[in-house]
Design a protein around this motif. Structure first.
Motif, PDB file in Angstrom:
ATOM      1  N   ALA A  25      -3.278 -15.773 -21.515  1.00 53.26           N
ATOM      2  CA  ALA A  25      -3.286 -14.540 -20.733  1.00 53.26           C
ATOM      3  C   ALA A  25      -2.453 -14.714 -19.469  1.00 53.26           C
ATOM      4  O   ALA A  25      -2.490 -15.762 -18.838  1.00 53.26           O
ATOM      5  CB  ALA A  25      -4.717 -14.164 -20.368  1.00 53.26           C
ATOM      6  N   GLN A  26      -1.708 -13.674 -19.147  1.00 52.57           N
ATOM      7  CA  GLN A  26      -0.948 -13.654 -17.908  1.00 52.57           C
ATOM      8  C   GLN A  26      -1.761 -12.893 -16.871  1.00 52.57           C
ATOM      9  O   GLN A  26      -2.341 -11.845 -17.155  1.00 52.57           O
ATOM     10  CB  GLN A  26       0.409 -12.984 -18.127  1.00 52.57           C
ATOM     11  N   ARG A  27      -1.778 -13.415 -15.684  1.00 50.48           N
ATOM     12  CA  ARG A  27      -2.594 -12.882 -14.590  1.00 50.48           C
ATOM     13  C   ARG A  27      -1.942 -11.643 -13.964  1.00 50.48           C
ATOM     14  O   ARG A  27      -0.741 -11.617 -13.742  1.00 50.48           O
ATOM     15  CB  ARG A  27      -2.748 -13.966 -13.545  1.00 50.48           C
ATOM     16  N   ILE A  28      -2.768 -10.650 -13.665  1.00 46.61           N
ATOM     17  CA  ILE A  28      -2.350  -9.478 -12.904  1.00 46.61           C
ATOM     18  C   ILE A  28      -3.040  -9.589 -11.550  1.00 46.61           C
ATOM     19  O   ILE A  28      -4.267  -9.729 -11.479  1.00 46.61           O
ATOM     20  CB  ILE A  28      -2.755  -8.172 -13.603  1.00 46.61           C
ATOM     21  N   GLN A  29      -2.242  -9.535 -10.476  1.00 50.40           N
ATOM     22  CA  GLN A  29      -2.792  -9.741  -9.151  1.00 50.40           C
ATOM     23  C   GLN A  29      -2.503  -8.570  -8.227  1.00 50.40           C
ATOM     24  O   GLN A  29      -1.505  -7.865  -8.396  1.00 50.40           O
ATOM     25  CB  GLN A  29      -2.195 -11.010  -8.527  1.00 50.40           C
ATOM     26  N   GLN A  30      -3.364  -8.399  -7.236  1.00 53.47           N
ATOM     27  CA  GLN A  30      -3.127  -7.423  -6.184  1.00 53.47           C
ATOM     28  C   GLN A  30      -2.164  -8.040  -5.179  1.00 53.47           C
ATOM     29  O   GLN A  30      -1.816  -9.217  -5.265  1.00 53.47           O
ATOM     30  CB  GLN A  30      -4.442  -7.055  -5.510  1.00 53.47           C
ATOM     31  N   SER A  31      -1.766  -7.267  -4.196  1.00 53.60           N
ATOM     32  CA  SER A  31      -0.806  -7.760  -3.207  1.00 53.60           C
ATOM     33  C   SER A  31      -1.337  -8.944  -2.402  1.00 53.60           C
ATOM     34  O   SER A  31      -0.567  -9.741  -1.892  1.00 53.60           O
ATOM     35  CB  SER A  31      -0.383  -6.634  -2.263  1.00 53.60           C
ATOM     36  N   ASN A  32      -2.662  -9.084  -2.309  1.00 51.02           N
ATOM     37  CA  ASN A  32      -3.252 -10.220  -1.597  1.00 51.02           C
ATOM     38  C   ASN A  32      -3.492 -11.420  -2.525  1.00 51.02           C
ATOM     39  O   ASN A  32      -4.182 -12.360  -2.152  1.00 51.02           O
ATOM     40  CB  ASN A  32      -4.546  -9.809  -0.899  1.00 51.02           C
ATOM     41  N   LEU A 104       7.958   6.477  -9.058  1.00 53.71           N
ATOM     42  CA  LEU A 104       6.614   6.052  -8.681  1.00 53.71           C
ATOM     43  C   LEU A 104       6.625   4.638  -8.100  1.00 53.71           C
ATOM     44  O   LEU A 104       5.797   4.295  -7.263  1.00 53.71           O
ATOM     45  CB  LEU A 104       5.690   6.067  -9.896  1.00 53.71           C
ATOM     46  N   GLY A 105       7.555   3.823  -8.604  1.00 54.34           N
ATOM     47  CA  GLY A 105       7.602   2.449  -8.141  1.00 54.34           C
ATOM     48  C   GLY A 105       8.636   1.636  -8.880  1.00 54.34           C
ATOM     49  O   GLY A 105       9.471   2.175  -9.619  1.00 54.34           O
ATOM     50  N   TYR A 106       8.527   0.332  -8.676  1.00 53.49           N
ATOM     51  CA  TYR A 106       9.514  -0.597  -9.227  1.00 53.49           C
ATOM     52  C   TYR A 106       8.817  -1.854  -9.734  1.00 53.49           C
ATOM     53  O   TYR A 106       7.853  -2.329  -9.128  1.00 53.49           O
ATOM     54  CB  TYR A 106      10.523  -1.004  -8.147  1.00 53.49           C
ATOM     55  N   ILE A 107       9.347  -2.390 -10.815  1.00 53.66           N
ATOM     56  CA  ILE A 107       8.893  -3.673 -11.334  1.00 53.66           C
ATOM     57  C   ILE A 107      10.094  -4.600 -11.270  1.00 53.66           C
ATOM     58  O   ILE A 107      11.075  -4.410 -11.988  1.00 53.66           O
ATOM     59  CB  ILE A 107       8.364  -3.547 -12.772  1.00 53.66           C
ATOM     60  N   LYS A 108      10.012  -5.566 -10.382  1.00 54.90           N
ATOM     61  CA  LYS A 108      11.126  -6.483 -10.185  1.00 54.90           C
ATOM     62  C   LYS A 108      11.110  -7.563 -11.260  1.00 54.90           C
ATOM     63  O   LYS A 108      10.094  -7.808 -11.903  1.00 54.90           O
ATOM     64  CB  LYS A 108      11.049  -7.092  -8.785  1.00 54.90           C
ATOM     65  N   SER A 109      12.240  -8.213 -11.436  1.00 52.00           N
ATOM     66  CA  SER A 109      12.370  -9.222 -12.486  1.00 52.00           C
ATOM     67  C   SER A 109      11.426 -10.411 -12.291  1.00 52.00           C
ATOM     68  O   SER A 109      11.067 -11.084 -13.250  1.00 52.00           O
ATOM     69  CB  SER A 109      13.812  -9.706 -12.587  1.00 52.00           C
ATOM     70  N   ASP A 110      10.981 -10.653 -11.063  1.00 54.82           N
ATOM     71  CA  ASP A 110      10.043 -11.755 -10.817  1.00 54.82           C
ATOM     72  C   ASP A 110       8.584 -11.341 -10.998  1.00 54.82           C
ATOM     73  O   ASP A 110       7.674 -12.122 -10.752  1.00 54.82           O
ATOM     74  CB  ASP A 110      10.249 -12.346  -9.418  1.00 54.82           C
ATOM     75  N   GLY A 111       8.336 -10.085 -11.420  1.00 59.38           N
ATOM     76  CA  GLY A 111       6.982  -9.600 -11.663  1.00 59.38           C
ATOM     77  C   GLY A 111       6.346  -8.880 -10.492  1.00 59.38           C
ATOM     78  O   GLY A 111       5.224  -8.394 -10.593  1.00 59.38           O
ATOM     79  N   THR A 112       7.043  -8.782  -9.376  1.00 55.90           N
ATOM     80  CA  THR A 112       6.514  -8.045  -8.230  1.00 55.90           C
ATOM     81  C   THR A 112       6.501  -6.554  -8.545  1.00 55.90           C
ATOM     82  O   THR A 112       7.486  -6.009  -9.050  1.00 55.90           O
ATOM     83  CB  THR A 112       7.375  -8.296  -6.967  1.00 55.90           C
ATOM     84  N   LEU A 121       2.455  -3.722  -4.452  1.00 60.14           N
ATOM     85  CA  LEU A 121       1.140  -3.389  -4.997  1.00 60.14           C
ATOM     86  C   LEU A 121       0.479  -4.610  -5.616  1.00 60.14           C
ATOM     87  O   LEU A 121      -0.736  -4.735  -5.628  1.00 60.14           O
ATOM     88  CB  LEU A 121       1.264  -2.304  -6.068  1.00 60.14           C
ATOM     89  N   GLY A 122       1.323  -5.476  -6.198  1.00 62.76           N
ATOM     90  CA  GLY A 122       0.773  -6.640  -6.861  1.00 62.76           C
ATOM     91  C   GLY A 122       1.835  -7.435  -7.582  1.00 62.76           C
ATOM     92  O   GLY A 122       3.042  -7.241  -7.378  1.00 62.76           O
ATOM     93  N   TYR A 123       1.345  -8.318  -8.451  1.00 63.27           N
ATOM     94  CA  TYR A 123       2.221  -9.240  -9.165  1.00 63.27           C
ATOM     95  C   TYR A 123       1.766  -9.346 -10.615  1.00 63.27           C
ATOM     96  O   TYR A 123       0.570  -9.425 -10.895  1.00 63.27           O
ATOM     97  CB  TYR A 123       2.183 -10.627  -8.513  1.00 63.27           C
ATOM     98  N   ALA A 124       2.723  -9.375 -11.514  1.00 61.54           N
ATOM     99  CA  ALA A 124       2.433  -9.481 -12.948  1.00 61.54           C
ATOM    100  C   ALA A 124       3.604 -10.207 -13.610  1.00 61.54           C
ATOM    101  O   ALA A 124       4.442  -9.586 -14.260  1.00 61.54           O
ATOM    102  CB  ALA A 124       2.200  -8.113 -13.556  1.00 61.54           C
ATOM    103  N   LYS A 125       3.659 -11.488 -13.431  1.00 58.61           N
ATOM    104  CA  LYS A 125       4.779 -12.287 -13.914  1.00 58.61           C
ATOM    105  C   LYS A 125       4.672 -12.531 -15.419  1.00 58.61           C
ATOM    106  O   LYS A 125       3.582 -12.738 -15.949  1.00 58.61           O
ATOM    107  CB  LYS A 125       4.803 -13.631 -13.171  1.00 58.61           C
ATOM    108  N   TYR A 136      -0.429  -0.400 -13.854  1.00 60.02           N
ATOM    109  CA  TYR A 136      -0.410  -0.051 -12.445  1.00 60.02           C
ATOM    110  C   TYR A 136      -0.242   1.448 -12.158  1.00 60.02           C
ATOM    111  O   TYR A 136      -0.741   1.938 -11.146  1.00 60.02           O
ATOM    112  CB  TYR A 136       0.715  -0.791 -11.714  1.00 60.02           C
ATOM    113  N   PHE A 137       0.473   2.180 -13.022  1.00 61.22           N
ATOM    114  CA  PHE A 137       0.883   3.535 -12.653  1.00 61.22           C
ATOM    115  C   PHE A 137       0.319   4.658 -13.537  1.00 61.22           C
ATOM    116  O   PHE A 137       0.235   5.793 -13.078  1.00 61.22           O
ATOM    117  CB  PHE A 137       2.410   3.652 -12.651  1.00 61.22           C
TER     118      PHE A 137
END
Length: 141
Positions: A25-32, A104-112, A121-125, A136-137
């Motif tokens: 499983a890949q972790r989904i994290q909040q901004s903190n 609505l937003g952006y998903i960067k290549s590093d998972g941000t 908003l968070g991280y999902a690498k 997220y959206f």
């Protein structure tokens, strides 16, 4: 006799390791950086307590935890609800838009994951960007 037993145990361990590695499983994290949930490589969506809350199916169907279809992900990045109405889009570059093409937003290549104002908003690498966008959206899990 012992050789067959050892061979059997070795084969069992090998199969277990292969199956375990394919369901990581890949972790989904909040901004903190607190963990919100997990998405397994097979598409199973879990909350932070590892309870299954939904599924991304290989055919693009999105299901809740009772296997009820709640939406679809099309090959072109279009996100639809259960009635096949378009609710948004995920562009190749990671831009997430609603059905009126508003960002609505952006998903960067590093998972941000960022909102339209570029606030994190968070991280999902290492998770498919369409899955991240849905999480997220578009749908509440």
């Amino acid at each position: 006799m012992i050789d067959r037993f050892v061979l059997g145990v070795a084969l069992f361990v090998l199969i277990f390791v292969i199956n375990s590695s394919t369901l990581q499983a890949q972790r989904i994290q909040q901004s903190n950086y607190s963990t919100t949930g997990y998405i397994k490589t097979n598409g199973t969506i879990q909350n932070s307590n590892y309870s299954t809350i939904g599924y991304f199916k290989s055919n693009g169907t999105i299901e809740d935890n009772s296997y009820k279809t709640i939406g679809y992900i099309k090959d072109d990045g279009t996100i639809q609800n259960a009635n096949y109405s378009t609710v948004g889009y995920v562009k190749e570059n990671g831009t997430v838009q609603d059905n009126n093409y508003r960002t609505l937003g952006y998903i960067k290549s590093d998972g941000t994951v960022q909102n339209a104002s570029y606030q994190t908003l968070g991280y999902a690498k290492d998770i498919r960007k369409e899955w991240i966008a849905v999480f997220y959206f578009f749908f509440d899990f």
